[in-house]
Motif scaffolding. Sequence first.
Motif, PDB file in Angstrom:
ATOM      1  N   UNK A   1      -2.673 -17.755  10.724  1.00  0.00           N
ATOM      2  CA  UNK A   1      -1.373 -18.167  10.198  1.00  0.00           C
ATOM      3  C   UNK A   1      -1.537 -19.242   9.125  1.00  0.00           C
ATOM      4  N   UNK A   2      -0.654 -19.205   8.131  1.00  0.00           N
ATOM      5  CA  UNK A   2      -0.518 -20.309   7.181  1.00  0.00           C
ATOM      6  C   UNK A   2       0.921 -20.315   6.687  1.00  0.00           C
ATOM      7  N   UNK A   3       1.415 -21.483   6.330  1.00  0.00           N
ATOM      8  CA  UNK A   3       2.787 -21.580   5.815  1.00  0.00           C
ATOM      9  C   UNK A   3       2.975 -20.790   4.518  1.00  0.00           C
ATOM     10  N   UNK A   4       2.013 -20.837   3.577  1.00  0.00           N
ATOM     11  CA  UNK A   4       2.204 -20.026   2.360  1.00  0.00           C
ATOM     12  C   UNK A   4       2.307 -18.535   2.663  1.00  0.00           C
ATOM     13  N   UNK A   5       1.500 -18.031   3.620  1.00  0.00           N
ATOM     14  CA  UNK A   5       1.594 -16.617   3.971  1.00  0.00           C
ATOM     15  C   UNK A   5       2.955 -16.307   4.582  1.00  0.00           C
ATOM     16  N   UNK A   6       3.428 -17.153   5.469  1.00  0.00           N
ATOM     17  CA  UNK A   6       4.749 -16.943   6.078  1.00  0.00           C
ATOM     18  C   UNK A   6       5.832 -16.916   5.004  1.00  0.00           C
ATOM     19  N   UNK A   7       5.749 -17.814   4.041  1.00  0.00           N
ATOM     20  CA  UNK A   7       6.758 -17.851   2.977  1.00  0.00           C
ATOM     21  C   UNK A   7       6.735 -16.569   2.142  1.00  0.00           C
ATOM     22  N   UNK A   8       5.534 -16.072   1.856  1.00  0.00           N
ATOM     23  CA  UNK A   8       5.436 -14.835   1.079  1.00  0.00           C
ATOM     24  C   UNK A   8       6.010 -13.652   1.855  1.00  0.00           C
ATOM     25  N   UNK A   9       5.754 -13.610   3.164  1.00  0.00           N
ATOM     26  CA  UNK A   9       6.302 -12.523   3.974  1.00  0.00           C
ATOM     27  C   UNK A   9       7.815 -12.610   4.058  1.00  0.00           C
ATOM     28  N   UNK A  10       8.343 -13.825   4.195  1.00  0.00           N
ATOM     29  CA  UNK A  10       9.794 -13.972   4.312  1.00  0.00           C
ATOM     30  C   UNK A  10      10.523 -13.594   3.035  1.00  0.00           C
ATOM     31  N   UNK A  11       9.805 -13.531   1.926  1.00  0.00           N
ATOM     32  CA  UNK A  11      10.416 -12.992   0.705  1.00  0.00           C
ATOM     33  C   UNK A  11      10.639 -11.488   0.823  1.00  0.00           C
ATOM     34  N   UNK A  12       9.897 -10.845   1.719  1.00  0.00           N
ATOM     35  CA  UNK A  12      10.057  -9.409   1.956  1.00  0.00           C
ATOM     36  C   UNK A  12      11.103  -9.117   3.024  1.00  0.00           C
TER      37      UNK A  12
ATOM     38  N   UNK B   1       0.820  -1.210   0.000  1.00  0.00           N
ATOM     39  CA  UNK B   1       0.000   0.000   0.000  1.00  0.00           C
ATOM     40  C   UNK B   1       0.854   1.260   0.000  1.00  0.00           C
ATOM     41  N   UNK B   2       2.111   1.148   0.396  1.00  0.00           N
ATOM     42  CA  UNK B   2       3.066   2.249   0.371  1.00  0.00           C
ATOM     43  C   UNK B   2       4.443   1.607   0.468  1.00  0.00           C
ATOM     44  N   UNK B   3       5.480   2.398   0.288  1.00  0.00           N
ATOM     45  CA  UNK B   3       6.832   1.840   0.347  1.00  0.00           C
ATOM     46  C   UNK B   3       7.091   1.239   1.726  1.00  0.00           C
ATOM     47  N   UNK B   4       7.398  -0.069   1.746  1.00  0.00           N
ATOM     48  CA  UNK B   4       7.698  -0.816   2.969  1.00  0.00           C
ATOM     49  C   UNK B   4       6.482  -1.004   3.881  1.00  0.00           C
ATOM     50  N   UNK B   5       5.282  -0.803   3.354  1.00  0.00           N
ATOM     51  CA  UNK B   5       4.054  -1.033   4.121  1.00  0.00           C
ATOM     52  C   UNK B   5       3.142  -1.961   3.308  1.00  0.00           C
ATOM     53  N   UNK B   6       2.667  -3.026   3.957  1.00  0.00           N
ATOM     54  CA  UNK B   6       1.843  -4.030   3.299  1.00  0.00           C
ATOM     55  C   UNK B   6       0.651  -4.360   4.202  1.00  0.00           C
ATOM     56  N   UNK B   7      -0.464  -4.757   3.588  1.00  0.00           N
ATOM     57  CA  UNK B   7      -1.596  -5.252   4.353  1.00  0.00           C
ATOM     58  C   UNK B   7      -1.859  -6.703   3.968  1.00  0.00           C
ATOM     59  N   UNK B   8      -2.453  -7.439   4.904  1.00  0.00           N
ATOM     60  CA  UNK B   8      -2.909  -8.802   4.649  1.00  0.00           C
ATOM     61  C   UNK B   8      -4.367  -8.872   5.085  1.00  0.00           C
TER      62      UNK B   8
END
Length: 296
Positions: A108-119, A67-74
């Motif tokens: 929580x879910x493993x796919x969500x954790x994996x996507x966040x860890x890419x950041x 949503x902005x630089x270095x800011x994300x929503x889930x």
Amino acid sequence: MRSQPAGARALLLGIGLAELAVIATSGATPVSGPGQNASPAARLTGHDEAISARQVGYPPLDTPKPVAENVFIVDSLLPGPLGAVLPVRMTVIRLPDGSLLVHSPTRFSDPLKQKLEELGPILHLVAPSLAHWRFLEEWQHACPSAITWAAPGLGERAAVRRSGVRLDHELRDAPPLTWGDAVRPVTVEGAMGFHEVALFHTPTRTLVLTDLAMRLEPPKVPALLRPLIRMFGTMAPDSMPPPYLRAVVKQRRRQAADAARRLLDLRPERVIFAHGRWFDQDGAAELRHSLRWLLD
């Protein structure tokens, strides 16, 4: 009711209206099998979840959206009473050192954790209020290196103590040194142990709340409940928190109003909160409108 102060009457009225809302959404048929042992989270799967995502949620669900630089929503879904489903949102901020801060974790879910860890690595979990800590335990198990920051007094709640959730530090208005200069906390205090810790991301002028603003949209609310939600003031364009929360906060009106003015003085460009359509523009003006019950 006549013997109660105004704040207590408002709280009792809010609880009574909430009971009516539960009755309006309940039925005589069990939501699962004879023992009704399936957890609410387990029921939010497959076809039913796809329907709920379209009807009440903000898809795509359980995936980080910038949503902005270095800011994300889930955006996610939250099991409610008697099979109801509510939209819920967490915010993720990438700190100057590259690590991630997760505010008000959702399911929580493993796919969500994996996507966040890419950041970036998940090193900070924030439980910002009495109502927004329920998913912490799963995130703590999955992210053992993460530090958990909690709203003042949260660790004293009986439900929290019974849960086994670990709370490492209380979060107040002084930002932790590990957050750099990017994030500033502001605590809004109410009665009955209520605290909500807002976060302000200085580089993008993004304010992160949970329940102090709420903008439910009519198409995403069941038709029978729309008059009640509109009466609560939580329907767009009113965008206020529900009456029972307003009553609790008003019991500490001077302190809460001072904190609300500090939030407005930050002049946020956008305001993210947990439930409903968040303020993606004109954040300061929209927030002022949402807090008029406290400031006017």
